[in-house]
Design a protein around this motif. Structure first.
Motif, PDB file in Angstrom:
ATOM      1  N   GLU A 261     -73.903   5.786  75.085  1.00 29.20           N
ATOM      2  CA  GLU A 261     -73.013   6.428  74.231  1.00 29.20           C
ATOM      3  C   GLU A 261     -73.338   5.873  72.994  1.00 29.20           C
ATOM      4  O   GLU A 261     -72.131   6.711  72.296  1.00 29.20           O
ATOM      5  CB  GLU A 261     -71.835   5.040  74.630  1.00 29.20           C
ATOM      6  CG  GLU A 261     -71.260   4.931  76.173  1.00 29.20           C
ATOM      7  CD  GLU A 261     -71.921   3.691  77.184  1.00 29.20           C
ATOM      8  OE1 GLU A 261     -73.358   3.548  76.864  1.00 29.20           O
ATOM      9  OE2 GLU A 261     -71.361   3.906  78.215  1.00 29.20           O
ATOM     10  N   LEU A 262     -74.306   5.670  73.014  1.00 27.61           N
ATOM     11  CA  LEU A 262     -74.303   5.333  71.136  1.00 27.61           C
ATOM     12  C   LEU A 262     -74.450   6.787  70.495  1.00 27.61           C
ATOM     13  O   LEU A 262     -74.432   6.622  68.855  1.00 27.61           O
ATOM     14  CB  LEU A 262     -75.653   4.423  70.580  1.00 27.61           C
ATOM     15  CG  LEU A 262     -75.601   2.826  71.449  1.00 27.61           C
ATOM     16  CD1 LEU A 262     -76.727   1.812  70.802  1.00 27.61           C
ATOM     17  CD2 LEU A 262     -74.550   2.440  69.633  1.00 27.61           C
TER      18      LEU A 262
ATOM     19  N   VAL B  46     -71.255   8.503  70.084  1.00 25.95           N
ATOM     20  CA  VAL B  46     -70.638   7.013  68.461  1.00 25.95           C
ATOM     21  C   VAL B  46     -71.666   7.837  67.253  1.00 25.95           C
ATOM     22  O   VAL B  46     -70.995   7.801  66.516  1.00 25.95           O
ATOM     23  CB  VAL B  46     -70.968   5.365  68.654  1.00 25.95           C
ATOM     24  CG1 VAL B  46     -70.635   5.290  67.215  1.00 25.95           C
ATOM     25  CG2 VAL B  46     -70.466   4.988  69.838  1.00 25.95           C
TER      26      VAL B  46
ATOM     27  N   ILE C 219     -68.784   9.457  65.162  1.00 32.20           N
ATOM     28  CA  ILE C 219     -68.631   9.233  63.641  1.00 32.20           C
ATOM     29  C   ILE C 219     -69.385   9.931  62.391  1.00 32.20           C
ATOM     30  O   ILE C 219     -68.487  10.721  61.621  1.00 32.20           O
ATOM     31  CB  ILE C 219     -69.762   7.883  63.342  1.00 32.20           C
ATOM     32  CG1 ILE C 219     -69.197   7.123  63.950  1.00 32.20           C
ATOM     33  CG2 ILE C 219     -69.302   7.629  61.748  1.00 32.20           C
ATOM     34  CD1 ILE C 219     -69.705   5.590  63.593  1.00 32.20           C
TER      35      ILE C 219
ATOM     36  N   ALA D   6     -66.423   2.421  72.591  1.00 30.58           N
ATOM     37  CA  ALA D   6     -67.468   3.726  71.959  1.00 30.58           C
ATOM     38  C   ALA D   6     -66.128   4.061  70.801  1.00 30.58           C
ATOM     39  O   ALA D   6     -66.106   4.127  69.836  1.00 30.58           O
ATOM     40  CB  ALA D   6     -67.788   4.888  72.422  1.00 30.58           C
TER      41      ALA D   6
ATOM     42  N   THR E  53     -65.816   1.495  68.269  1.00 28.96           N
ATOM     43  CA  THR E  53     -66.825   2.874  67.547  1.00 28.96           C
ATOM     44  C   THR E  53     -66.653   3.096  66.546  1.00 28.96           C
ATOM     45  O   THR E  53     -66.928   2.611  65.513  1.00 28.96           O
ATOM     46  CB  THR E  53     -68.001   1.726  67.457  1.00 28.96           C
ATOM     47  OG1 THR E  53     -68.315   0.950  68.741  1.00 28.96           O
ATOM     48  CG2 THR E  53     -69.437   1.734  66.777  1.00 28.96           C
TER      49      THR E  53
ATOM     50  N   PRO F 176     -64.866  -4.692  63.892  1.00 29.66           N
ATOM     51  CA  PRO F 176     -64.625  -4.711  65.339  1.00 29.66           C
ATOM     52  C   PRO F 176     -65.161  -3.128  65.914  1.00 29.66           C
ATOM     53  O   PRO F 176     -65.913  -2.983  66.494  1.00 29.66           O
ATOM     54  CB  PRO F 176     -62.864  -3.028  64.759  1.00 29.66           C
ATOM     55  CG  PRO F 176     -62.517  -3.522  63.702  1.00 29.66           C
ATOM     56  CD  PRO F 176     -63.463  -4.586  63.140  1.00 29.66           C
ATOM     57  N   PHE F 177     -65.956  -2.239  64.231  1.00 31.27           N
ATOM     58  CA  PHE F 177     -67.089  -1.628  64.543  1.00 31.27           C
ATOM     59  C   PHE F 177     -67.716  -2.318  65.096  1.00 31.27           C
ATOM     60  O   PHE F 177     -69.220  -1.866  66.074  1.00 31.27           O
ATOM     61  CB  PHE F 177     -67.240  -1.555  63.430  1.00 31.27           C
ATOM     62  CG  PHE F 177     -68.810  -0.593  62.723  1.00 31.27           C
ATOM     63  CD1 PHE F 177     -68.864   0.966  63.739  1.00 31.27           C
ATOM     64  CD2 PHE F 177     -69.577  -0.860  62.552  1.00 31.27           C
ATOM     65  CE1 PHE F 177     -69.906   1.273  63.694  1.00 31.27           C
ATOM     66  CE2 PHE F 177     -71.351  -0.306  62.468  1.00 31.27           C
ATOM     67  CZ  PHE F 177     -71.296   1.041  62.409  1.00 31.27           C
TER      68      PHE F 177
ATOM     69  N   GLY G  50     -67.607  -3.226  68.433  1.00 27.40           N
ATOM     70  CA  GLY G  50     -68.124  -2.210  69.697  1.00 27.40           C
ATOM     71  C   GLY G  50     -68.895  -2.126  69.664  1.00 27.40           C
ATOM     72  O   GLY G  50     -69.630  -1.556  70.676  1.00 27.40           O
ATOM     73  N   LEU G  51     -69.738  -1.898  68.718  1.00 23.11           N
ATOM     74  CA  LEU G  51     -71.254  -1.080  68.612  1.00 23.11           C
ATOM     75  C   LEU G  51     -72.716  -2.582  69.543  1.00 23.11           C
ATOM     76  O   LEU G  51     -73.064  -2.343  70.730  1.00 23.11           O
ATOM     77  CB  LEU G  51     -72.168  -1.986  66.906  1.00 23.11           C
ATOM     78  CG  LEU G  51     -73.022  -0.164  66.428  1.00 23.11           C
ATOM     79  CD1 LEU G  51     -72.591   0.511  67.288  1.00 23.11           C
ATOM     80  CD2 LEU G  51     -74.036  -0.833  65.280  1.00 23.11           C
TER      81      LEU G  51
ATOM     82  N   MET H 251     -71.756  -2.445  73.122  1.00 20.47           N
ATOM     83  CA  MET H 251     -72.166  -0.572  73.441  1.00 20.47           C
ATOM     84  C   MET H 251     -73.957  -0.420  73.771  1.00 20.47           C
ATOM     85  O   MET H 251     -74.711  -0.166  74.950  1.00 20.47           O
ATOM     86  CB  MET H 251     -72.300   0.612  72.762  1.00 20.47           C
ATOM     87  CG  MET H 251     -70.545   1.374  73.117  1.00 20.47           C
ATOM     88  SD  MET H 251     -70.432   2.974  71.963  1.00 20.47           S
ATOM     89  CE  MET H 251     -71.157   2.369  70.762  1.00 20.47           C
TER      90      MET H 251
END
Lengths: 428, 46
Positions: free
Chosen positions: A11-12, A15, A19, A244, A247, B22-23, B26-27, B30
């Motif tokens: 998932e990174l 992201v 982004i 995801a 983030t 929040p960033f 979430g990171l 994950m």
């Protein structure tokens, strides 16, 4: 038939790609411009409210439209059972080609501006210098260069091209903006800019400011029914799409905020009003601000390098959509489709880059087709497909479980929000 | 009355916190999920 679909490494990877897609010139250029034109900090209040409500939920919807259908926008609506889905999918599946034609020009300007501080006219007459960059042969050459960079990354696919490239670019962009922000905040007289940017004057919080913030929140997250759907389609069914989406949303908002920290304190420290419109703030005001500061060449180079990284990383997702669409409709491999599309876009982008009339026509087409493309994701997932089933599949991932409220949100409130934001943007 | 320097600094920290927390949250989730569940080859094939 066994059909191998490309995947993010985790998932990174999604992201980083998402982004990269969301963080474009909308963050570096449009966000500070809108803050400047909409009363400074007063704009941030509704912007945050919409970010906390519509943006992350919109990303959950778009990621899952692709993930559940296991198709990009060209095939997702047919797969989700939407009537005439195969034909409806042509709009979001190929609309990004039109976006890419004019986006290539803008990405090209940012590439050209990285080396601009070496040119005397850039400092002496920034307006006239911009005139030489945004039209004629120079504009066309840099648009093609931007396309070549975007195409060569997309050519290598998700795991070997887009994912490592966006991880690198977003990391570098973040570091550059933090450094520029610190430099700007430490300038003598920066407090005035920080006040304008951060301390709200509630008398400026008008309906117009709220609606502008809403439209910006949607646009800046690439909620256009295409890039986030194709990126979501490269996820497995066990992906944590909620984390995801959160983030991505707040990574995007952080980068927009950092751009403001880089611009407003410096602008007000040297007496430049931060309310320029169009490309003026980025391409014309910035040299005027920077030339009064020590280390101006380094500041300008760093800022335009950040802008170029943002533009290229967004360009990757814009090209990825039609690449996936051609693969879907004709069964051709990526390594055949990508160069063909880059060539087609380059042929149209060259006259567009050289003519401002053609450029304006294309931006109008993109603006007016935006609402339809963005509405398709909630319509596909919550109306054509089974909304309850969609919610169950969203909750299959290991992330935060979404309650029943999300069904009503996705089916009614989110589409109404899109209509309101785009109606305002198109009519306004 | 114009906001004082302290107020401006506190607001800056607050505004950045609103997006950064929040960033990072979430990171973190994950990264945790990725470590717990490495995808196998079967999941990479539709």
């Amino acid at each position: 038939m066994s059909n191998v679909r490309e995947r993010w490494s985790s998932e990174l990877g999604l992201v980083a790609g998402a982004i990269g897609s969301a963080v474009g010139l909308g963050n570096i250029w449009l966000f500070p411009m809108l803050v400047g034109q909409n009363g400074g900090a007063a704009f941030l209040i509704p912007y945050f409210i919409f970010t906390f409500s519509f943006v992350w939920t919109g990303l959950v919807i778009e990621f899952n439209t692709g993930r559940i259908a296991q198709q990009g926008p060209a095939g997702a609506y047919e797969e989700l059972g939407m009537p005439f889905g195969k034909y409806i999918g042509l709009i979001p599946g190929f609309r990004p080609l039109v976006v890419l034609i004019f986006y290539a020009s803008i990405a090209g300007w940012t590439l050209r501006y990285i080396g601009a501080p070496a040119n005397e006219q850039f400092w002496a007459e920034p307006g006239a210098f911009f005139g030489t960059v945004n039209s004629g042969l120079q504009s066309a050459v840099f648009a093609v260069l931007a396309l070549a960079i975007i195409g060569s990354i997309v050519y290598f696919g998700i795991e070997k091209g887009i994912e490592p490239a966006t991880k690198l670019m977003i990391g570098l962009l973040f570091i550059l903006l933090v450094l520029l922000g610190i430099r700007s905040v430490l300038l003598p007289g920066s407090l005035e800019g920080l006040r304008f940017y951060l301390v709200p004057d509630f008398s400026k919080l008008t309906t117009r400011v709220v609606l502008n913030a809403m439209a910006q929140a949607f646009f800046t997250a690439s909620l256009a029914g295409a890039p986030m759907i194709v990126y979501g389609s490269y996820l497995s069914e066990k992906a944590d799409t909620v984390s995801a989406a959160i983030t991505t949303t707040f990574g995007n908002a952080t980068i927009a905020l950092l751009s403001g920290f880089a611009i407003f304190p410096a602008a007000l420290a040297v007496g430049v009003e931060p309310n320029a419109s169009g490309p003026g703030l980025l391409f014309i005001s910035l040299p005027a601000i920077a030339q009064q500061l020590p280390g101006s060449t380094l500041i300008v180079t760093g800022f335009f390098l950040a802008a170029a990284l943002a533009a290229i990383s967004t360009g990757l997702s814009i090209l990825e959509v039609p690449v996936d669409s051609l693969k879907y409709h004709f069964g051709l491999p990526r390594k055949v489709v990508t160069p063909i599309l880059v060539l087609i876009v380059a042929v149209v982008a060259i006259p567009t880059a050289m003519s401002s009339e053609l450029f304006d026509t294309l931006t109008t087409i993109v603006l007016y087709t935006g609402p339809l493309a963005a509405l398709l994701a909630p319509l596909g997932l919550f109306w054509a497909y089974d909304g309850r089933q969609a919610l169950e599949q969203i909750n299959e991932g290991p992330g935060t479980e979404l309650g029943d409220w999300f069904f009503y949100w996705g089916k009614y409130i989110y589409p109404a929000g899109i209509l309101a934001a785009y109606a305002w943007d198109v009519l306004g | 009355m114009a906001a004082s320097t302290t107020q401006v600094i506190l607001t800056a920290v607050g505004v950045l916190t609103i997006t950064v927390v929040p960033f990072v949250w979430g990171l973190y989730r994950m990264v945790k999920h990725t470590r717990e569940h490495e995808p196998g080859e079967d999941e990479r094939v539709m």
